[in-house]
Design a protein around this motif. Sequence first.
Motif, PDB file in Angstrom:
ATOM      1  N   ASN A 240       0.845  -1.200   0.000  1.00 35.52           N
ATOM      2  CA  ASN A 240       0.000   0.000   0.000  1.00 35.52           C
ATOM      3  C   ASN A 240       0.878   1.247   0.000  1.00 35.52           C
ATOM      4  OD1 ASN A 240      -2.707   0.912  -0.044  1.00 35.52           O
ATOM      5  ND2 ASN A 240      -2.550   1.549   2.095  1.00 35.52           N
ATOM      6  N   GLY A 241       2.120   1.089  -0.461  1.00 37.76           N
ATOM      7  CA  GLY A 241       3.074   2.197  -0.345  1.00 37.76           C
ATOM      8  C   GLY A 241       3.309   2.932  -1.649  1.00 37.76           C
ATOM      9  N   GLY A 242       4.059   4.034  -1.556  1.00 34.55           N
ATOM     10  CA  GLY A 242       4.419   4.808  -2.734  1.00 34.55           C
ATOM     11  C   GLY A 242       3.195   5.395  -3.410  1.00 34.55           C
TER      12      GLY A 242
ATOM     13  N   ALA B 283       4.472   1.382   3.568  1.00 34.73           N
ATOM     14  CA  ALA B 283       5.798   1.611   2.986  1.00 34.73           C
ATOM     15  C   ALA B 283       6.182   0.484   2.041  1.00 34.73           C
ATOM     16  CB  ALA B 283       6.842   1.738   4.092  1.00 34.73           C
ATOM     17  N   MET B 284       5.255  -0.476   1.829  1.00 38.36           N
ATOM     18  CA  MET B 284       5.583  -1.658   1.027  1.00 38.36           C
ATOM     19  C   MET B 284       5.218  -1.432  -0.438  1.00 38.36           C
ATOM     20  SD  MET B 284       4.212  -5.573   1.421  1.00 38.36           S
ATOM     21  CE  MET B 284       3.957  -5.453   3.172  1.00 38.36           C
TER      22      MET B 284
ATOM     23  N   SER C 118      12.017   8.372  -2.587  1.00 42.04           N
ATOM     24  CA  SER C 118      11.838   7.707  -1.296  1.00 42.04           C
ATOM     25  C   SER C 118      10.374   7.505  -0.922  1.00 42.04           C
ATOM     26  CB  SER C 118      12.572   8.478  -0.198  1.00 42.04           C
ATOM     27  OG  SER C 118      12.065   9.785  -0.110  1.00 42.04           O
ATOM     28  N   THR C 119       9.473   8.435  -1.251  1.00 34.37           N
ATOM     29  CA  THR C 119       8.081   8.289  -0.790  1.00 34.37           C
ATOM     30  C   THR C 119       7.041   8.561  -1.865  1.00 34.37           C
ATOM     31  OG1 THR C 119       7.875  10.597  -0.163  1.00 34.37           O
ATOM     32  CG2 THR C 119       8.745   9.101   1.508  1.00 34.37           C
TER      33      THR C 119
ATOM     34  N   GLY D 222       7.021   5.292   5.781  1.00 37.12           N
ATOM     35  CA  GLY D 222       5.630   4.942   5.524  1.00 37.12           C
ATOM     36  C   GLY D 222       4.705   5.355   6.647  1.00 37.12           C
ATOM     37  N   ASP D 223       5.236   6.074   7.633  1.00 41.25           N
ATOM     38  CA  ASP D 223       4.444   6.467   8.792  1.00 41.25           C
ATOM     39  C   ASP D 223       4.090   7.952   8.678  1.00 41.25           C
ATOM     40  OD1 ASP D 223       4.335   5.345  12.034  1.00 41.25           O
ATOM     41  OD2 ASP D 223       3.934   7.457  11.589  1.00 41.25           O
TER      42      ASP D 223
END
Lengths: 464, 279
Positions: free
Chosen positions: A225-227, A288-289, B222-223, B138-139
């Motif tokens: 659920n990341g990026g 973050a995955m 990175s994000t 991711g937080d």
Amino acid sequence: MSVQVRARRRHGGALVVAVLGILAAATACSAPGAPQAQGTAGSSAAPATPAAAATSAAAACGTAPVTMDAYIETGFQVPNSLMAEFTRQYPNVKWNIRQDQFAVITQNAPRVLASDPPDIMRLPSISDLVKDGLLKNLDGYATAYGWDKWPSSELVQLRLGPGGRPRGEGSLYAMGLNYSMTGVFYNKKLAARIGMTSAPATLAGLDQDLAKAKQAGITPIVQFNGGATGGFAFPLQDLMASYGPPGPINDWIFNKPGATIDTPANLQAVQHLTQWIKAGYFEADANAMDYPTMISRFTHNSGLFTFDGDWESGNFDKLMPGQAGFFLMPPAQAGGPHAAMSAPLTYGIAAKAKHADCAAFFLNWVATNPVARTIDVQVGGSHPLGATGASMPAIKPGTVTAQTLAAGSVISKENGSMDFIANATGAIYASAWTPELQKLFAGKETPSGLLSTVQSDYKQELGG
Amino acid sequence: MAPALGMYGLFVLRPLALTVQYSLYQWDGIGPSTWAGLSNYATVLSDPALLAIIGNAFKLIVSFSVVPVLLGLAVAVVIRRISASRLALTARTVLFLPQVIPLVAAGIAWSWLLSSTGVANQFLSAIGLGGITRAWLGDFSTALPAVGLIGAWVLVGLCTVLLMSGMTKVDPSLYEAARIDGAGLWREFTAVTLPSIRQEIAVCVTVTVIAALASFDIVYISTQGGPGEATMVPGLEIYELAFSHRQVGLASALAVVLIVVVLACVLPIQRLARKGGER
């Protein structure tokens, strides 16, 4: 006046004058984009009509050496294998292949199709491309090759009304290399540990399996659920299909007037997903995955379930032979109908493509040639397109590929195919679903807030 | 002069002028466009989501600018004092290394370090702080500070080297005089070093503030602006608006606003430094 004063006082003032001058020159020109659009819109409005008897290879691709420009997606072997096989059968056709990640293709598509048109190209959401007249209308080819005699559900997502909306009806603007479908993969080794001997028949049964896995210290669901891509859209849409019929969801994705995603059944689905989140069924770092990490973790036995599509079947059979199983998302009520996101692996022909006839011949060959159909299944893991009763390659029983193919026929029998909610508009995935699902996972969004935000973004995009 | 001006006009001024022009239209980048007047600017300045994104850029100034400049000052002073030793050369090389590494590679390396199973969390677990480990990028509460940390790591070396080169220009007799007058290390620093490298500090602050306000690559790698919009910055939003949302007009308006914001922050810094130098 003030510009002159400043210019005299300061050296840098000359720059200001220069900027203003060029700015004036630029803005004095016509509005951006207008002339180009007129040129392209006309060229693709009329359906392509291949020359008489162009349905033979010699007529479509000629006999002299020809190099086809292809723009495909990185990380998926199917198109490369198909093109190599095509060249083996028709040696005068060579391929000039350019590859990019799907996100890059999504962003580049309009400009590439307009200024450097490939003969054949992997396509993102096609509504805006049709609106700008960048894709060839394939109705002529469909008639010549008989694609219009295939089950209509196979290509319905690639039909568009005039000007690109709504989707699901009208002229054909793209084709599929195969037909992919989603559901739930499970790890047989971990399933045995919790005593799961058969696929759950109802949503309640799935809930029990999830709870048992949690109790046994097994991660119940590995889901990215990341990026920029919120993978929770997979379980969410599956839950939507458990609670309600796929029709209204398709209407929303196809931009039918008045369609909404904010329905009571969908609210139940988001609430159910929230229960899973609160119960700790997902990994703590889901936000973050990314997708490759999810695949790597699932194939390394670190979770019981993953919500994904049959394009991974071949991969799972190779990386965890005999260990992966698949089932369609179970309905809320026992005996209820099944539904699944399923979509053609979309490829289209640029409106200004140089070798459109040959590209169309290739697309037809992919769906009808037995070797090509075998590649589709064995390399891609997905169902080939084509007429009902067309030859199907033999699949080793017990493989997850065999299971996903069998599930595909259940979906077509129960008429349960849906497009992906992320494809409703060009930007809805990145701008609404992904951030909202990430907030939902972090406990910063409510189920009703998620649906109303997505719906208002959707309306704003369609209005603009 | 003329060819240079031509190039400048073609590759800097013309795109700038086109950006301003596009910002006055509604345009998807391909099809016909419609005149929008200043409505794109009204959206940029009134949409709370877009304002929050500009706010993120200002928050990044702390870690992209304040931290590297202060840390760079401290490190430069220390390295100058041990300038004869081999350690000084090593330290200088190590600190400047991030400038040589492409930002994309740095972003990828840092996203591994900060992942849930990365070195950062392994270290925290080893020293008994396993309770606070998390996927830092991711937080919602830690993603922006984590991005800031990457930026600080990149920029501290640049500031150190810039400030050190400024310090080598200072006349040694000034330090001697200060020492004879009985000045300690701190007095020496505030009375001699700081005023002498005022210009270099101004350059550092200018460069790093621009890096913070116009950041793109570190965040993109990175994000991608997530989770949610927690780390979305104007640079990335302009790109997303133009190429994903295909709202070229709104993207251009945000770009013009970003230029104005950067100038509004940087010009006062320049003026301040110049005034100080004249004194």
